[in-house]
Design an enzyme around this catalytic site. Structure first.
Site: not given
Length: 209
Positions: A136, A138
């Site tokens: 991911d 962030d």
């Protein structure tokens, strides 16, 4: 470096790596050679005096170690905001870093203080590999005052169509929460130095506290 300078998600490089206090023996993956290259991440916790609550991370998700460090052991602080415009290598194929480069101009246009956190921030600050193809991205937005509905909508829109999943966290200065939770309505999980709280309005709660 002023005592109030360190905030959650900041990355601290040590000149005295042996001063990292994990409350016991270090895990097998952690040693002084690693801490000479890898920064510690400031975390939300209560600390007294000159102690800073931090966490060490390795190259895998399971390699995490909480602890504290004395301010005197810190030689450099790198904030997410400082990493917002670090150039991505031209041969980079990692979706999180490609997404970061693509989103940077749009985030700048919103007029908010922002920067990469998590694995992306760690890798950009240290040069150490922390991301995978399926990682991911962030992102952190510093917002001591409430964000307008228009800014929230535009931030949420940035998450659509990105080359990877984006986890957007908002830091009010007193606590942090996921923007997606605010968008869903209802109470929001606000992470504070005193523990997590369910609140209706993360900014109003900070004012009351």
């Amino acid at each position: 470096m002023q005592p109030h300078a360190f905030r959650p998600h900041d990355l601290l490089f040590l000149r005295l790596p042996d001063r990292f206090d994990a409350g016991g023996a270090w895990p097998d993956w952690l040693d002084i050679a690693w801490l000479l290259r890898a920064p510690l991440v400031v975390r939300r916790d209560v600390a007294s005096g000159s102690r800073v609550p931090v966490g060490a991370r390795g190259i895998t998700r399971s390699q995490r170690c909480k602890g504290h460090v004395q301010r005197a052991a810190v030689t450099r602080c790198v904030t997410p905001e400082m990493l917002a415009h670090v150039p991505v290598p031209p041969d980079c194929t990692l979706p999180p870093l490609l997404a970061l480069a693509a989103l940077a101009p749009q985030l700048d246009a919103l007029g908010v203080a922002w920067g990469p956190a998590g694995g992306a921030g760690f890798q950009l600050a240290s040069g150490l590999t922390a991301l995978r193809q399926d990682s991911d991205l962030d992102l952190l937005v510093r917002a001591p005052s409430p964000l307008s509905g228009q800014v929230i909508d535009r931030l949420l829109a940035l998450q659509q169509g990105a080359s990877c999943r984006i986890d957007l966290q908002v830091d009010t200065g007193w606590g942090g929460f996921a923007l997606a939770e605010l968008a869903r309505g209802g109470r929001v999980l606000l992470k504070t130095a005193h523990g997590p709280l369910l609140v209706a309005d993360p900014w109003r709660h900070a004012e009351a506290a």
